[in-house]
Enzyme design. Structure first.
Site, PDB file in Angstrom:
ATOM      1  N   CYS A   8      81.236  31.666  -0.397  1.00 28.36           N
ATOM      2  CA  CYS A   8      81.881  30.373  -0.683  1.00 28.36           C
ATOM      3  C   CYS A   8      83.255  30.290  -0.023  1.00 28.36           C
ATOM      4  O   CYS A   8      84.225  29.813  -0.613  1.00 28.36           O
ATOM      5  CB  CYS A   8      81.955  30.146  -2.194  1.00 28.36           C
ATOM      6  N   LYS A 176      76.800  31.007  22.303  1.00 24.22           N
ATOM      7  CA  LYS A 176      77.903  31.087  21.331  1.00 24.22           C
ATOM      8  C   LYS A 176      78.500  32.493  21.335  1.00 24.22           C
ATOM      9  O   LYS A 176      79.716  32.678  21.195  1.00 24.22           O
ATOM     10  CB  LYS A 176      77.388  30.703  19.934  1.00 24.22           C
ATOM     11  N   GLU A 256      84.589  40.801  12.941  1.00 26.24           N
ATOM     12  CA  GLU A 256      83.162  40.753  13.315  1.00 26.24           C
ATOM     13  C   GLU A 256      82.919  41.379  14.696  1.00 26.24           C
ATOM     14  O   GLU A 256      81.867  41.149  15.295  1.00 26.24           O
ATOM     15  CB  GLU A 256      82.671  39.302  13.279  1.00 26.24           C
TER      16      GLU A 256
END
Ligand code: KPL
Length: 297
Positions: A8, A176, A256
């Site tokens: 979230c 991407k 990441e």
């Protein structure tokens, strides 16, 4: 449709608000259970959505037709593997994160699994999520059963356009990935906005040509020049952004990098390719991470 959104953060709240407003029965799923998630999103036009939405109801999860995963790439396998046994056979799983390789870390499953790449930009601003710019979300199958879930594109498109379905999602994911291989580590290393990267033209070119080489050997029709022009287009449209990797480094969070530059290096190595520029950037970002991991973050 009954939907659970796993994670979230900014992107998770964006989808929760959009899907709720479209009339779907949505809940959030968070690592530390809490009675509700306060969803507070401000649209690009300045319209606020502010509502507490339910979280972590196992019954809702078991009945969900879509599990939308908006976690960081490195969080995906742990969190999704834990929830998989609770999902029904008809639940579609959609992974929406930067980078590639998470699907290989998930246990073998008969579920319909999709992956996507989005150009929606959203960031935290105080207690709110600012939906800075609308974009496009490309989704498509990454598991055998995924091809049967194209209806999910319509559901998502009605809530937060544009959403495009691709029978073969991999070219979009790789494009991407190329953008993220350039913008994320370079902004993290040079501590600058995306737009400031215009001063690093030769590094950008070298990164694109290394990624294009791996893509070509993996069978994708591409050319370094087309990756380069896509990268410059994204730099232009996100010029004022602080990339997610720069934000992670500044707040001493796990980046990441393993799923972005690290993924391309691993794929290249399989074909005997060494990617010197990407490898150097990978090492530099890793050194930055290791520098703060010693302090327990
Ligand atoms: O995806 C992004 C990120 O920051 O992670 C880009 C496209 C580079 C925009 O900042």
């Amino acid at each position: 449709m009954k939907i659970t959104v796993l994670g979230c953060g900014a992107l998770g709240q964006l989808w929760l608000s959009a899907l709720y407003q479209q009339g779907h029965d949505v809940q959030g799923w968070v690592r530390i259970p809490q009675p509700f998630v306060a969803v507070n999103v401000i649209s690009p036009e300045g319209v606020a959505f502010n509502r507490n939405l339910p979280t972590n109801d196992p019954q809702h999860l078991a009945e969900s037709e879509l599990l939308l995963v908006t976690l960081k790439a490195w969080q995906v396998s742990g969190a999704v593997s834990a929830l998989m046994p609770m999902l029904n056979d008809n639940c579609t799983l959609l992974l929406l994160h930067n980078g590639m390789g998470t699907i290989d870390e998930l246990p073998a499953s008969r579920l319909s699994i999709l992956q996507g790449a989005t150009t929606h930009a959203a960031r935290h601003e105080g207690n709110a999520i600012l939906h800075v710019a609308a974009g496009i979300t490309h989704i498509g199958p990454v598991s055998a059963r995924g091809a049967a879930s194209s209806h999910i594109a319509d559901v998502l498109h009605d809530a937060l356009p544009d959403v495009a379905w691709h029978n073969n999602i991999y070219p979009s994911l790789w494009n991407k990935l190329a953008v993220n291989c350039v913008i994320n580590p370079l902004t993290a290393v040079h501590n600058c906005t995306n737009g400031d990267l215009l001063g690093f033209g030769s590094e950008i070119e070298q990164i694109c040509s290394e990624v294009a080489e791996v893509m070509a050997i993996e069978g994708y029709q591409t050319h370094a020049d087309s990756l380069l022009s896509y990268v410059y287009q994204v730099i232009d449209t996100t010029a004022a952004n602080h990339s997610s990797m720069l934000q992670d480094i500044r707040t001493q969070r796990h980046t990441e990098i393993d799923y972005i530059t690290g993924y391309v290096i691993r794929r290249g190595r399989k074909h005997g390719l060494t990617l010197p520029v990407n490898s150097r950037l990978f090492d530099t970002v890793k050194r930055k991470e290791n520098g703060y991991e010693r302090f327990g973050s």
